[in-house]
Design a protein around this motif. Structure first.
Motif, short mmCIF file in Angstrom:
data_model
loop_
_atom_site.label_atom_id
_atom_site.label_comp_id
_atom_site.label_asym_id
_atom_site.label_seq_id
_atom_site.Cartn_x
_atom_site.Cartn_y
_atom_site.Cartn_z
N PRO A 208 0.81 -1.23 0.00
CA PRO A 208 0.00 0.00 0.00
C PRO A 208 0.84 1.27 0.00
CG PRO A 208 -0.93 -1.60 1.52
CD PRO A 208 0.39 -2.15 1.07
N LEU A 209 2.01 1.25 0.65
CA LEU A 209 2.87 2.43 0.61
C LEU A 209 3.38 2.68 -0.80
CD1 LEU A 209 5.03 2.11 3.86
CD2 LEU A 209 3.23 3.76 3.38
N ASP A 210 3.67 1.60 -1.53
CA ASP A 210 4.11 1.76 -2.91
C ASP A 210 2.98 2.33 -3.76
OD1 ASP A 210 6.23 1.29 -4.88
OD2 ASP A 210 4.79 -0.12 -5.77
N ARG A 211 1.75 1.89 -3.51
CA ARG A 211 0.61 2.46 -4.23
C ARG A 211 0.45 3.94 -3.90
NH1 ARG A 211 -4.20 1.01 -3.12
NH2 ARG A 211 -3.91 -0.35 -1.32
N ALA A 212 0.65 4.29 -2.65
CA ALA A 212 0.56 5.70 -2.27
C ALA A 212 1.66 6.52 -2.95
CB ALA A 212 0.66 5.85 -0.75
N ARG A 213 2.88 5.93 -3.05
CA ARG A 213 3.97 6.63 -3.73
C ARG A 213 3.64 6.87 -5.20
NH1 ARG A 213 7.74 5.07 -7.01
NH2 ARG A 213 7.20 2.88 -6.70
N ILE B 7 -2.46 3.62 6.86
CA ILE B 7 -2.02 4.53 5.80
C ILE B 7 -3.13 5.49 5.38
CG2 ILE B 7 -1.05 4.62 3.46
CD1 ILE B 7 0.13 1.92 3.92
N GLN B 8 -4.38 5.10 5.58
CA GLN B 8 -5.49 5.93 5.13
C GLN B 8 -5.46 7.34 5.74
OE1 GLN B 8 -7.77 5.02 2.73
NE2 GLN B 8 -8.24 7.20 2.85
N PRO B 9 -5.12 7.50 7.05
CA PRO B 9 -5.03 8.88 7.58
C PRO B 9 -3.98 9.72 6.86
CG PRO B 9 -5.18 7.30 9.37
CD PRO B 9 -4.99 6.50 8.12
N LEU B 10 -2.85 9.11 6.50
CA LEU B 10 -1.81 9.85 5.77
C LEU B 10 -2.33 10.29 4.42
CD1 LEU B 10 1.11 10.82 5.45
CD2 LEU B 10 1.69 8.52 4.61
#
Length: 464
Positions: A198-203, A225-228
């Motif tokens: 999920p962090l990679d998707r956010a990136r 990760i959703q709050p970020l």
């Protein structure tokens, strides 16, 4: 060295912990197994010892008699390290009894102070036999008859048996733990990569925003990760509102000042020539200053915005196409780095490059060359992620002397009054590049004329 990757950090910690755990487990199991093997070996020697004790007695002629059958061929083969020996104690003389494996050799007897007997009147000790075998000996002393005659009983075993068995077990153990450890690391690595996906998707979502392909982070993310993602979307929305508010205020100010300045210019035309020139020049200066400061305010409002993006190639091709139509006698050459996007508003890009092309076309003889290249972030820059585009415009005109370059950058300064223009173009380029934290300079061109070089913020696929 500081590790910047979360995946590398977790994998490193997992690897170190797994390695430490498996080494500890291997040492503990090997130690316990060795203790068990040695205990079993001692029990075997003790059993063989009492087998010999039960097989030996005082025979005719007061001599030791007996023929122990231990059921192990190693006691009958020479130099095997497996021996039994019965020696008389006290003041009666008789020959000792020994296994065929011992032959004519003898086993040294350590002192009691060095190796005492235990509560069972037994003692174990190690030594090297006559052929170099490392052996372990168990010894006891037994009274054989009612006359008090006694004998020393000893049985030895070759310690190589223990070492071979322990080595065999340890090799199998280490191989099994290695397979389990490597398999565990692979599973941990896959789990970590899956967990951090999920962090990679956010990136990637942020990359799309930086390239101007999206306006917010879309998609579902885990609770951690959703709050970020929500905070980033809120920041982008706040930035958008700030930019729109600044643009609206700039527009309102422009409209409020445009009419009074136009009135002054119109009124100046009705006055006599002397007064008209004074009022017109001052009104035009006011108009230029207002435009300049309005541009500064607008640029400052959106300079750090992640939404300001302009594709380099279509804008520059359009500008060059216009200049070719206006200056058919000049050859305009354009070279643009692929996949380059300015981190600027389109009108600012057009203002900068347009002024440079217009200035070059006024003084060029036959050729104007425009190059746009991507440059890596400067070492030690505050924003290490920011990339830059270097815009270079060269002409084959007369150029400028070093002492003339400083004068050319002053607002309203014209070094050649015979050429049309207001003298504001290069100063505008300098101001806009400065507002975007870029740089601007003039020098001698390779093709003979003036070389104008401006550095502007940009986004490429490698740095987005």
């Amino acid at each position: 060295m500081k590790i910047r990757s979360l995946t590398a950090r977790v994998l490193l910690l997992a690897t170190l912990w797994s390695a430490l755990s498996f080494v500890t487990i291997a040492v503990a199991i090997s130690t316990l197994y060795r203790e068990g093997v040695e205990r079993g070996f001692n029990n075997l020697l003790r059993a063989q010892l009492y087998n010999v004790v039960n097989s030996v007695s005082i025979g005719d002629g007061d001599s030791l008699a007996g023929s122990p059958a231990l059921g192990d061929l190693r006691f009958s083969q020479p130099e095997t390290g497996w021996y039994w020996l019965v020696e008389p104690l006290g003041n009666y003389a008789t020959a000792p009894l020994a296994s065929a494996s011992l032959g004519m050799a003898n086993l040294a007897v350590p002192g009691l102070d060095e190796t005492p007997f235990d509560e069972n009147y037994e003692r174990f000790y190690e030594m090297d036999d006559s052929v170099g075998n490392r052996i372990r000996v168990v010894e006891t002393e037994v009274v054989l008859d009612d006359q008090g005659r006694a004998a020393r009983f000893r049985v030895s075993g070759n310690l190589e048996v223990i070492e071979e068995e322990i080595a065999f077990f340890s090799n199998r153990l280490y191989a099994a733990l290695a397979v389990v450890g490597i398999g565990g690391l692979i599973v941990n690595g896959l789990a970590i990569l899956y967990g951090l996906k999920p962090l990679d998707r956010a990136r990637r979502a942020l990359e799309r925003i930086r390239r101007g392909e999206a306006e917010r982070i879309e998609g579902e993310f885990p609770r951690e990760i959703q709050p970020l993602a929500s905070e980033i979307n809120a920041l982008i929305e706040s930035n958008r509102r700030l930019v729109e508010r600044a643009r609206m205020q700039v527009g309102n100010l422009a409209h409020s000042l445009k009419t009074p300045i136009a009135v002054l210019l119109n009124e100046a035309r009705t006055l006599d020539k002397t007064h008209a020139e004074v009022i017109s020049s001052q009104a035009e200066a006011m108009q230029a200053q207002v435009g300049s400061y309005l541009n500064r305010a607008r640029i400052a409002a959106q300079r750090d915005s992640v939404l300001a993006r302009t594709d380099a190639l279509p804008v520059l091709e359009r500008l060059v196409r216009v200049m070719r139509k206006l200056n058919a006698e000049i050859d305009f050459v354009l070279e643009v780095a692929p996949d380059l996007t300015f981190a600027m508003e389109q009108q600012d890009v057009e203002e900068v490059v347009g002024n440079l092309l217009e200035n070059a076309s006024r003084f060029a003889k036959t050729r104007v060359v425009t190059r746009i290249t991507a440059t890596p972030p400067a070492e030690g820059a505050q924003d290490g992620r920011r990339s830059w585009a270097e815009v270079t415009v060269e002409d084959d005109g007369p150029g400028l002397l070093p002492e003339q370059i400083g004068e050319a950058l002053k607002r309203g300064r014209r070094l050649d009054e015979s050429k049309p223009g207001t003298g504001l173009g290069l100063s505008i380029v300098k101001e806009i590049s400065g507002e975007y934290q870029g740089s601007f300079g003039l020098s001698r061109a390779e093709i003979g004329g003036l070389r104008a070089q401006v550095t502007l913020p940009a986004v490429t696929k490698d740095t987005a």
